[in-house]
Design an enzyme around this catalytic site. Structure first.
Site, PDB file in Angstrom:
ATOM      1  N   TYR A  11      33.635  30.419  46.770  1.00 22.30           N
ATOM      2  CA  TYR A  11      34.188  31.784  46.705  1.00 22.30           C
ATOM      3  C   TYR A  11      35.711  31.747  46.644  1.00 22.30           C
ATOM      4  O   TYR A  11      36.344  32.419  45.829  1.00 22.30           O
ATOM      5  CB  TYR A  11      33.696  32.521  47.948  1.00 22.30           C
ATOM      6  CG  TYR A  11      34.139  33.950  48.108  1.00 22.30           C
ATOM      7  CD1 TYR A  11      33.437  34.993  47.491  1.00 22.30           C
ATOM      8  CD2 TYR A  11      35.220  34.277  48.907  1.00 22.30           C
ATOM      9  CE1 TYR A  11      33.824  36.312  47.667  1.00 22.30           C
ATOM     10  CE2 TYR A  11      35.611  35.590  49.089  1.00 22.30           C
ATOM     11  CZ  TYR A  11      34.908  36.601  48.473  1.00 22.30           C
ATOM     12  OH  TYR A  11      35.299  37.909  48.656  1.00 22.30           O
TER      13      TYR A  11
ATOM     14  N   LYS B  39      38.152  33.011  43.686  1.00 18.91           N
ATOM     15  CA  LYS B  39      39.134  34.083  43.937  1.00 18.91           C
ATOM     16  C   LYS B  39      40.547  33.630  43.564  1.00 18.91           C
ATOM     17  O   LYS B  39      41.363  34.437  43.116  1.00 18.91           O
ATOM     18  CB  LYS B  39      39.069  34.537  45.397  1.00 18.91           C
ATOM     19  CG  LYS B  39      37.779  35.275  45.762  1.00 18.91           C
ATOM     20  CD  LYS B  39      37.515  36.440  44.835  1.00 18.91           C
ATOM     21  CE  LYS B  39      36.539  37.464  45.393  1.00 18.91           C
ATOM     22  NZ  LYS B  39      36.156  38.468  44.374  1.00 18.91           N
TER      23      LYS B  39
HETATM   24  N1  LIG Z   1      34.403  43.868  51.562  1.00 18.89           N
HETATM   25  C1  LIG Z   1      35.497  43.161  51.797  1.00 18.89           C
HETATM   26  O1  LIG Z   1      36.130  43.248  52.877  1.00 18.89           O
HETATM   27  C2  LIG Z   1      36.015  42.202  50.752  1.00 18.89           C
HETATM   28  C3  LIG Z   1      37.029  41.305  51.113  1.00 18.89           C
HETATM   29  C4  LIG Z   1      37.572  40.466  50.134  1.00 18.89           C
HETATM   30  C5  LIG Z   1      37.094  40.559  48.822  1.00 18.89           C
HETATM   31  N2  LIG Z   1      36.083  41.421  48.503  1.00 18.89           N
HETATM   32  C6  LIG Z   1      35.616  41.475  47.123  1.00 18.89           C
HETATM   33  O2  LIG Z   1      35.430  42.813  46.718  1.00 18.89           O
HETATM   34  C7  LIG Z   1      34.340  42.894  45.801  1.00 18.89           C
HETATM   35  C8  LIG Z   1      33.301  43.920  46.267  1.00 18.89           C
HETATM   36  O3  LIG Z   1      32.757  43.496  47.485  1.00 18.89           O
HETATM   37  P1  LIG Z   1      31.797  44.425  48.373  1.00 18.89           P
HETATM   38  O4  LIG Z   1      32.155  44.109  49.765  1.00 18.89           O
HETATM   39  O5  LIG Z   1      31.815  45.833  47.884  1.00 18.89           O
HETATM   40  O6  LIG Z   1      30.389  43.732  48.037  1.00 18.89           O
HETATM   41  P2  LIG Z   1      28.902  44.350  47.889  1.00 18.89           P
HETATM   42  O7  LIG Z   1      27.968  43.221  48.112  1.00 18.89           O
HETATM   43  O8  LIG Z   1      28.754  45.581  48.717  1.00 18.89           O
HETATM   44  O9  LIG Z   1      28.842  44.792  46.347  1.00 18.89           O
HETATM   45  C9  LIG Z   1      28.864  43.869  45.300  1.00 18.89           C
HETATM   46  C10 LIG Z   1      28.039  44.428  44.141  1.00 18.89           C
HETATM   47  O10 LIG Z   1      28.135  43.514  43.035  1.00 18.89           O
HETATM   48  C11 LIG Z   1      26.881  43.499  42.377  1.00 18.89           C
HETATM   49  N3  LIG Z   1      26.732  42.273  41.592  1.00 18.89           N
HETATM   50  C12 LIG Z   1      26.601  41.002  42.070  1.00 18.89           C
HETATM   51  N4  LIG Z   1      26.468  40.125  41.064  1.00 18.89           N
HETATM   52  C13 LIG Z   1      26.506  40.842  39.907  1.00 18.89           C
HETATM   53  C14 LIG Z   1      26.433  40.494  38.532  1.00 18.89           C
HETATM   54  N5  LIG Z   1      26.278  39.217  38.147  1.00 18.89           N
HETATM   55  N6  LIG Z   1      26.538  41.481  37.602  1.00 18.89           N
HETATM   56  C15 LIG Z   1      26.709  42.767  37.995  1.00 18.89           C
HETATM   57  N7  LIG Z   1      26.770  43.163  39.289  1.00 18.89           N
HETATM   58  C16 LIG Z   1      26.677  42.209  40.232  1.00 18.89           C
HETATM   59  C17 LIG Z   1      25.868  43.576  43.498  1.00 18.89           C
HETATM   60  O11 LIG Z   1      24.598  44.040  43.046  1.00 18.89           O
HETATM   61  C18 LIG Z   1      26.551  44.558  44.473  1.00 18.89           C
HETATM   62  O12 LIG Z   1      26.108  45.891  44.276  1.00 18.89           O
HETATM   63  C19 LIG Z   1      33.797  41.462  45.663  1.00 18.89           C
HETATM   64  O13 LIG Z   1      34.371  40.838  44.534  1.00 18.89           O
HETATM   65  C20 LIG Z   1      34.270  40.797  46.919  1.00 18.89           C
HETATM   66  O14 LIG Z   1      34.376  39.404  46.779  1.00 18.89           O
HETATM   67  C21 LIG Z   1      35.535  42.235  49.447  1.00 18.89           C
END
Ligand SMILES: NC(=O)c1ccc[n+]([C@@H]2O[C@H](COP(=O)([O-])OP(=O)(O)OC[C@H]3O[C@@H](n4cnc5c(N)ncnc54)[C@H](O)[C@@H]3O)[C@@H](O)[C@H]2O)c1
Length: 303
Positions: A164, A168
């Site tokens: 990951y 990133k």
């Molecule tokens: N939540 C946090 O605090 C946090 C922190 C750092 C980075 N991020 C990044 O933010 C983004 C969103 O995270 P989140 O927390 O909302 O996650 P989440 O798991 O709630 O949502 C991610 C969505 O991506 C979809 N997805 C996964 N693989 C896919 C694919 N191949 N094609 C299409 N859709 C796909 C999933 O079905 C899901 O609905 C991610 O890239 C994550 O790495 C989040």
């Protein structure tokens, strides 16, 4: 409804849940027509279902907005292309793409399998490339557009998520390359490193001191997609948003340099490097060491 994005067409990947969903709803509420992409998978990337994207489209329509669903896997070239083609077929243009889709497969590096590495890098890094590739070809002709990648504070390194973290870090370099390569065509590219309560952040093994809601992240993304950000010529940037905090990350640059008199040898470097060029302490390593010291103190019988 506001009008920050009036007239714009925006595609959001991973828009069925968490941050992507909030971005899609906020963009539609600000006047954008939205392509809602979500493959509808579990947190590890399995069991796809199209209902996740469809539900968000219905939410947007119920609120008076316009949206169309694409349930494709954006880690494939066809999936990325279909998202952009759907924007063109449905609304005739594409002004912004926001690559939010992501999965997690946590494992220590020494135990990580190819099946844990490849899909994580494919979803995050290639899944940003597939959208940027398809959209930038159209934006170049339009002479305008905004690309947004999703990174993480974790790009600094991670104990148990090397896959990951590497993806990133790659997204940041991809975003900066897009900013450089598309600058003369009027296209901007930026990255967001969010901290927000979602199913993904619920998986983080330690307490996050600064955290907000997906809606906070959506507000930043709407701004970055807007003409207000374009007027400020914001491109090639990485922003963290964590509840009330917004921060900009430094551009990578050399910190200190030294020059050899004659050719370098290992011996000369051994004499020269430690006292001059030295090291740049790694904040996360210092944090790990502090945590280990605190744990050792706690474990002492009279603590
Ligand atoms: N939540 C946090 O605090 C946090 C922190 C750092 C980075 N991020 C990044 O933010 C983004 C969103 O995270 P989140 O927390 O909302 O996650 P989440 O798991 O709630 O949502 C991610 C969505 O991506 C979809 N997805 C996964 N693989 C896919 C694919 N191949 N094609 C299409 N859709 C796909 C999933 O079905 C899901 O609905 C991610 O890239 C994550 O790495 C989040």
């Amino acid at each position: 409804m506001g009008n920050f994005l009036a007239g714009k067409v925006v595609a959001v990947t991973g828009a069925g849940r968490g941050i992507g969903r909030a971005v899609a709803l906020a963009a539609a509420a600000e006047g954008a027509r939205v392509v809602v992409n979500d493959h509808g998978v579990s947190i590890e990337g399995s069991e796809p279902t199209s209902s996740v994207a469809d539900t968000v489209v219905k939410e947007i329509e119920a609120a008076g907005g316009e949206a169309v669903a694409v349930a494709d896997d954006i880690s494939t070239m066809e999936g990325g292309q279909r998202v952009v083609d759907t924007a063109l077929a449905s609304y005739g243009r594409i002004d912004g793409v926001v690559c939010v889709a992501g999965i997690l497969r946590e494992r220590m590096l020494f135990n990580m399998t190819e099946q844990e590495w490849d899909p994580v890098v494919a979803t995050h890094l290639k899944g940003t490339f597939t959208l940027f590739r398809a959209a930038s070809a159209v934006m170049r002709r339009q002479g305008s557009g905004t690309l947004i990648g999703f990174t993480s504070g974790n790009h600094q390194g991670s104990v148990a998520q090397a896959n990951y973290s590497a993806a990133k870090g790659g997204i940041i370099s991809l975003v900066r390359s897009a900013a450089l390569g598309l600058h003369k065509y009027g296209v901007t590219a930026n990255a967001v490193a969010p901290v927000a309560r979602t199913r993904m952040s619920a998986n983080v093994p330690m307490e996050l001191k600064e955290i907000g809601e997906p809606e906070d992240v959506a507000a930043l993304v709407v701004y970055l997609l807007s003409d207000r950000a374009r007027e400020e010529r914001i491109t090639g940037q990485v922003y963290t948003i964590a509840g009330p905090k917004i921060a900009v990350w430094a551009q990578p640059r050399e910190l200190r340099a030294g020059y050899a008199e004659g050719a370098w040898t290992p011996e000369r470097i051994a004499d020269f490097l430690p006292g001059t060029v030295g090291v740049d302490p790694m904040p996360l390593l210092e944090q790990l060491e502090a945590m280990a010291r605190a744990a050792a103190d706690q474990a002492r019988p009279n603590a």
